[in-house]
Scaffold this motif. Sequence first.
Motif, short mmCIF file in Angstrom:
data_model
loop_
_atom_site.label_atom_id
_atom_site.label_comp_id
_atom_site.label_asym_id
_atom_site.label_seq_id
_atom_site.Cartn_x
_atom_site.Cartn_y
_atom_site.Cartn_z
N GLY A 113 0.83 -1.19 0.00
CA GLY A 113 0.00 0.00 0.00
C GLY A 113 0.86 1.24 0.00
O GLY A 113 2.07 1.18 -0.24
N TYR A 114 0.28 2.36 0.30
CA TYR A 114 0.97 3.65 0.24
C TYR A 114 1.91 3.80 1.43
O TYR A 114 1.54 3.53 2.56
CB TYR A 114 -0.05 4.79 0.23
CG TYR A 114 0.59 6.14 0.20
CD1 TYR A 114 1.20 6.62 -0.96
CD2 TYR A 114 0.59 6.95 1.32
CE1 TYR A 114 1.80 7.85 -0.99
CE2 TYR A 114 1.19 8.19 1.30
CZ TYR A 114 1.78 8.64 0.14
OH TYR A 114 2.38 9.87 0.12
N PHE A 115 3.13 4.24 1.16
CA PHE A 115 4.10 4.51 2.21
C PHE A 115 4.35 6.01 2.23
O PHE A 115 4.68 6.61 1.22
CB PHE A 115 5.41 3.77 1.94
CG PHE A 115 6.48 4.10 2.95
CD1 PHE A 115 6.44 3.55 4.22
CD2 PHE A 115 7.50 4.99 2.65
CE1 PHE A 115 7.41 3.86 5.16
CE2 PHE A 115 8.47 5.30 3.58
CZ PHE A 115 8.42 4.73 4.84
N SER A 116 4.20 6.63 3.36
CA SER A 116 4.41 8.06 3.50
C SER A 116 5.69 8.31 4.26
O SER A 116 5.90 7.77 5.33
CB SER A 116 3.22 8.69 4.25
OG SER A 116 3.44 10.06 4.43
N GLY A 117 6.56 9.13 3.69
CA GLY A 117 7.83 9.43 4.32
C GLY A 117 7.78 10.71 5.13
O GLY A 117 6.75 11.07 5.70
N THR A 118 8.88 11.42 5.15
CA THR A 118 9.00 12.67 5.89
C THR A 118 8.00 13.69 5.38
O THR A 118 7.81 13.84 4.19
CB THR A 118 10.43 13.22 5.72
OG1 THR A 118 11.35 12.22 6.15
CG2 THR A 118 10.64 14.47 6.51
N SER A 119 7.37 14.41 6.29
CA SER A 119 6.42 15.43 5.90
C SER A 119 7.10 16.52 5.09
O SER A 119 8.14 17.03 5.47
CB SER A 119 5.76 16.06 7.13
OG SER A 119 4.87 17.07 6.72
N SER A 120 6.53 16.86 3.95
CA SER A 120 7.11 17.88 3.09
C SER A 120 6.34 19.19 3.12
O SER A 120 6.59 20.08 2.31
CB SER A 120 7.16 17.36 1.65
OG SER A 120 8.17 16.40 1.53
N ASP A 121 5.41 19.33 4.02
CA ASP A 121 4.64 20.55 4.12
C ASP A 121 5.55 21.73 4.44
O ASP A 121 6.44 21.63 5.29
CB ASP A 121 3.57 20.40 5.21
CG ASP A 121 2.52 21.47 5.13
OD1 ASP A 121 2.86 22.66 5.34
OD2 ASP A 121 1.36 21.14 4.86
N ARG A 122 5.33 22.85 3.77
CA ARG A 122 6.15 24.05 3.96
C ARG A 122 6.16 24.51 5.42
O ARG A 122 7.15 25.08 5.90
CB ARG A 122 5.65 25.17 3.06
CG ARG A 122 6.47 26.45 3.17
CD ARG A 122 5.95 27.55 2.25
NE ARG A 122 6.17 27.25 0.86
CZ ARG A 122 7.30 27.49 0.19
NH1 ARG A 122 8.31 28.03 0.83
NH2 ARG A 122 7.42 27.20 -1.08
N ILE A 123 5.11 24.25 6.16
CA ILE A 123 5.01 24.71 7.55
C ILE A 123 6.13 24.14 8.42
O ILE A 123 6.52 24.74 9.43
CB ILE A 123 3.63 24.37 8.14
CG1 ILE A 123 3.39 25.16 9.42
CG2 ILE A 123 3.47 22.87 8.37
CD1 ILE A 123 1.95 25.10 9.92
N TYR A 124 6.69 23.00 8.03
CA TYR A 124 7.75 22.36 8.82
C TYR A 124 9.16 22.76 8.38
O TYR A 124 10.13 22.30 8.97
CB TYR A 124 7.63 20.85 8.73
CG TYR A 124 6.33 20.32 9.27
CD1 TYR A 124 6.02 20.44 10.61
CD2 TYR A 124 5.41 19.72 8.43
CE1 TYR A 124 4.81 19.97 11.12
CE2 TYR A 124 4.21 19.24 8.93
CZ TYR A 124 3.91 19.37 10.27
OH TYR A 124 2.73 18.91 10.76
#
Length: 141
Positions: free
Chosen positions: A37-48
């Motif tokens: 299934g889907y694997f999500s890595g490090t958050s890439s949101d600009r807020i971080y």
Amino acid sequence: TSPTGTWKLQVNSGSTSGNGLYVNGNINATGNIIADGYFSGTSSDRIYKSNFKEVSVYSVIDNIGVSSYNHKLYDNKRLIGSVAQEIEKYFPELITKDSNGRLRVGNYGYAALALQLGKETKTEVERLKERVKELETRLGI
């Protein structure tokens, strides 16, 4: 049951929308991590993120080898990749050390480097096209 019948730990959330396991901290594995299934890595949101700095790949790409090799930790399985020490010279942000001081490459950064290399290559191709156009004009072609 697992496909091979060898699970040491199995977590089932009981629903398709719930999280089955949450870990606050590091997970270290000596074997393969396989996700169905889907694997999500490090958050890439600009807020971080902060302190942005442009990265150049084009000028150093020839100094980082990409090879096919046998990996001792994976039963000599044939893999493709780079040597961490070569990457560390130019992109130390991609490198971490394990508890034994061995280097690891954070693969999450490879995609960004490939994108940047594509952008830099496109810019160089456009510059060369413009140069060819100038030369053709001079020659009357």
